[in-house]
Design a protein around this motif. Structure first.
Motif, PDB file in Angstrom:
ATOM      1  N   TYR A  61      -3.715 -22.518  -0.200  1.00 48.67           N
ATOM      2  CA  TYR A  61      -3.632 -22.308   1.253  1.00 48.67           C
ATOM      3  C   TYR A  61      -2.366 -22.984   1.799  1.00 48.67           C
ATOM      4  N   ALA A  62      -1.235 -22.497   1.313  1.00 45.93           N
ATOM      5  CA  ALA A  62       0.055 -23.144   1.579  1.00 45.93           C
ATOM      6  C   ALA A  62       0.418 -23.162   3.064  1.00 45.93           C
ATOM      7  N   ILE A  63       0.001 -22.145   3.820  1.00 50.06           N
ATOM      8  CA  ILE A  63       0.328 -22.128   5.247  1.00 50.06           C
ATOM      9  C   ILE A  63      -0.448 -23.233   5.966  1.00 50.06           C
ATOM     10  N   TYR A  64      -1.692 -23.420   5.564  1.00 48.33           N
ATOM     11  CA  TYR A  64      -2.530 -24.463   6.160  1.00 48.33           C
ATOM     12  C   TYR A  64      -1.960 -25.846   5.861  1.00 48.33           C
ATOM     13  N   THR A  65      -1.576 -26.105   4.615  1.00 43.56           N
ATOM     14  CA  THR A  65      -1.025 -27.418   4.290  1.00 43.56           C
ATOM     15  C   THR A  65       0.317 -27.639   4.984  1.00 43.56           C
ATOM     16  N   THR A  66       1.080 -26.571   5.173  1.00 44.35           N
ATOM     17  CA  THR A  66       2.327 -26.672   5.923  1.00 44.35           C
ATOM     18  C   THR A  66       2.060 -27.119   7.356  1.00 44.35           C
ATOM     19  N   ALA A  67       1.046 -26.534   7.985  1.00 44.31           N
ATOM     20  CA  ALA A  67       0.675 -26.921   9.342  1.00 44.31           C
ATOM     21  C   ALA A  67       0.202 -28.372   9.388  1.00 44.31           C
ATOM     22  N   ASN A  68      -0.591 -28.786   8.377  1.00 41.08           N
ATOM     23  CA  ASN A  68      -1.066 -30.172   8.332  1.00 41.08           C
ATOM     24  C   ASN A  68       0.084 -31.156   8.311  1.00 41.08           C
ATOM     25  N   SER A  69       1.080 -30.868   7.484  1.00 48.07           N
ATOM     26  CA  SER A  69       2.245 -31.739   7.414  1.00 48.07           C
ATOM     27  C   SER A  69       3.002 -31.730   8.739  1.00 48.07           C
ATOM     28  N   THR A 102      -0.249 -17.102  -1.885  1.00 48.32           N
ATOM     29  CA  THR A 102       1.077 -17.125  -1.261  1.00 48.32           C
ATOM     30  C   THR A 102       1.789 -15.779  -1.356  1.00 48.32           C
ATOM     31  N   LEU A 103       1.728 -15.128  -2.497  1.00 49.00           N
ATOM     32  CA  LEU A 103       2.473 -13.886  -2.687  1.00 49.00           C
ATOM     33  C   LEU A 103       1.860 -12.713  -1.932  1.00 49.00           C
ATOM     34  N   ASP A 104       0.666 -12.892  -1.389  1.00 46.81           N
ATOM     35  CA  ASP A 104       0.020 -11.833  -0.616  1.00 46.81           C
ATOM     36  C   ASP A 104       0.214 -11.990   0.888  1.00 46.81           C
ATOM     37  N   GLU A 124       2.008 -11.232   9.712  1.00 45.30           N
ATOM     38  CA  GLU A 124       0.863 -11.256  10.627  1.00 45.30           C
ATOM     39  C   GLU A 124      -0.098 -12.381  10.282  1.00 45.30           C
ATOM     40  N   PHE A 125      -0.413 -12.532   8.995  1.00 43.88           N
ATOM     41  CA  PHE A 125      -1.318 -13.606   8.587  1.00 43.88           C
ATOM     42  C   PHE A 125      -0.669 -14.972   8.808  1.00 43.88           C
ATOM     43  N   TYR A 126       0.610 -15.081   8.482  1.00 42.52           N
ATOM     44  CA  TYR A 126       1.324 -16.347   8.678  1.00 42.52           C
ATOM     45  C   TYR A 126       1.260 -16.771  10.140  1.00 42.52           C
ATOM     46  N   ASP A 127       1.587 -15.846  11.041  1.00 38.36           N
ATOM     47  CA  ASP A 127       1.599 -16.169  12.470  1.00 38.36           C
ATOM     48  C   ASP A 127       0.192 -16.513  12.968  1.00 38.36           C
ATOM     49  N   TRP A 128      -0.812 -15.789  12.471  1.00 35.89           N
ATOM     50  CA  TRP A 128      -2.192 -16.074  12.864  1.00 35.89           C
ATOM     51  C   TRP A 128      -2.587 -17.494  12.458  1.00 35.89           C
ATOM     52  N   SER A 129      -2.283 -17.859  11.214  1.00 33.13           N
ATOM     53  CA  SER A 129      -2.661 -19.176  10.727  1.00 33.13           C
ATOM     54  C   SER A 129      -1.950 -20.288  11.484  1.00 33.13           C
ATOM     55  N   GLN A 130      -0.662 -20.143  11.697  1.00 28.26           N
ATOM     56  CA  GLN A 130       0.081 -21.184  12.402  1.00 28.26           C
ATOM     57  C   GLN A 130      -0.303 -21.256  13.881  1.00 28.26           C
ATOM     58  N   SER A 131      -0.718 -20.134  14.448  1.00 32.64           N
ATOM     59  CA  SER A 131      -1.119 -20.152  15.858  1.00 32.64           C
ATOM     60  C   SER A 131      -2.352 -21.021  16.079  1.00 32.64           C
ATOM     61  N   ILE A 132      -3.224 -21.056  15.078  1.00 33.95           N
ATOM     62  CA  ILE A 132      -4.425 -21.891  15.158  1.00 33.95           C
ATOM     63  C   ILE A 132      -4.121 -23.323  14.748  1.00 33.95           C
TER      64      ILE A 132
END
Length: 256
Positions: A157-165, A104-106, A110-118
């Motif tokens: 993988y907090a961004i991924y779990t956020t998208a799942n929710s 999370t702290l890294d 750009e990575f956040y937007d990439w992950s949520q875009s998928i």
């Protein structure tokens, strides 16, 4: 793949699957093809060999459209191509995702937007575009793949779990909004499905043993274990099921 149930309404149905050429998606494509469905799928990697394999194995040839689901114009174009070839898409399966691990702290923007875009944005716009065609057809069934990872509160993988929710919230809202149009929208939450990618990247013996210990059923899940639940949600066998999240994980997450 062993076919355990037949759904007559899937014979000849127009099905669109994201990421339908590998992993769970490939098993889904095969499952629908064996039901006699007209299957189209989008994927980034060339799937010509998979198409040939499916033609030989099922006698039914899928339509492969190479493209990236994060390119929304390309995604819409692929769905239009599927509709032109097979008729309006009446079954959408949002399967493609990327559970790239991250600290999370890294994370940067750009990575956040990439992950949520998928993992979320493409799901929404695929639903939006499919619903337009489903309204004209007079009905439709959507299955949005999520994961038990957010239910378990998994770290790493907090961004991924956020998208799942988020997928679950989106699923419920779309089910409510488009139920009057005879469009059903459900989520399917697999547990740890041992695809080739999972085995190569993260499925070390200790992690596998620890996860299996949490399952009620002491068998690891494979892609084929996700097929029949998806077919059920995509068929008239689940006629009055909508706005739900079906967990298929061997008994790790308990709902209700």
């Amino acid at each position: 793949m062993t076919q355990t149930a037949t759904y007559p309404d899937l014979d000849g149905a127009s099905v669109f699957i994201t990421g339908g050429g590998s992993g769970i998606g490939a098993a889904l494509s095969e499952g629908f093809l064996r039901q006699g469905a007209k299957v189209a799928f989008i994927g980034r990697s060339d799937a010509t060999e998979f198409v040939d394999e499916m033609t030989r194995a099922t006698g039914n040839t899928p339509l492969f459209i190479q493209g990236d689901i994060t390119d929304i114009a390309a995604l819409r174009g692929a769905m239009d191509q599927a509709a032109k070839a097979h008729g309006p898409v009446t079954r959408l399966v949002n399967n493609a995702a990327n559970d790239q691990r991250h600290a999370t702290l890294d994370v940067d923007e750009e990575f956040y937007d990439w992950s949520q875009s998928i993992n979320l944005k493409a799901y929404f716009f695929a639903c939006q575009h499919a619903i337009r065609g489903m309204k004209s057809a007079g009905y439709g069934h959507i299955v949005n793949f999520t994961s038990i990872s957010y239910m378990m509160g998994n770290a790493g993988y907090a961004i991924y779990t956020t998208a799942n929710s988020g997928i679950n919230g989106m699923t419920r809202s779309l089910a409510r909004e488009f139920g009057p149009d005879q469009i059903r929208v459900n989520a399917l939450a697999p547990g740890w499905v041992l695809t080739r990618k999972q085995l190569e990247k993260w499925a070390d013996p200790d992690s596998l043993a620890a996860h299996l210990d949490r399952q009620c059923l002491k068998d690891h899940l494979g892609p084929e274990d996700i097929v029949n639940p998806t077919l059920f949600l995509s068929s008239e066998a689940s006629r009055m099921v909508t706005g739900q999240a079906l967990v298929v994980d061997g008994g790790v997450a308990v709902t209700g």
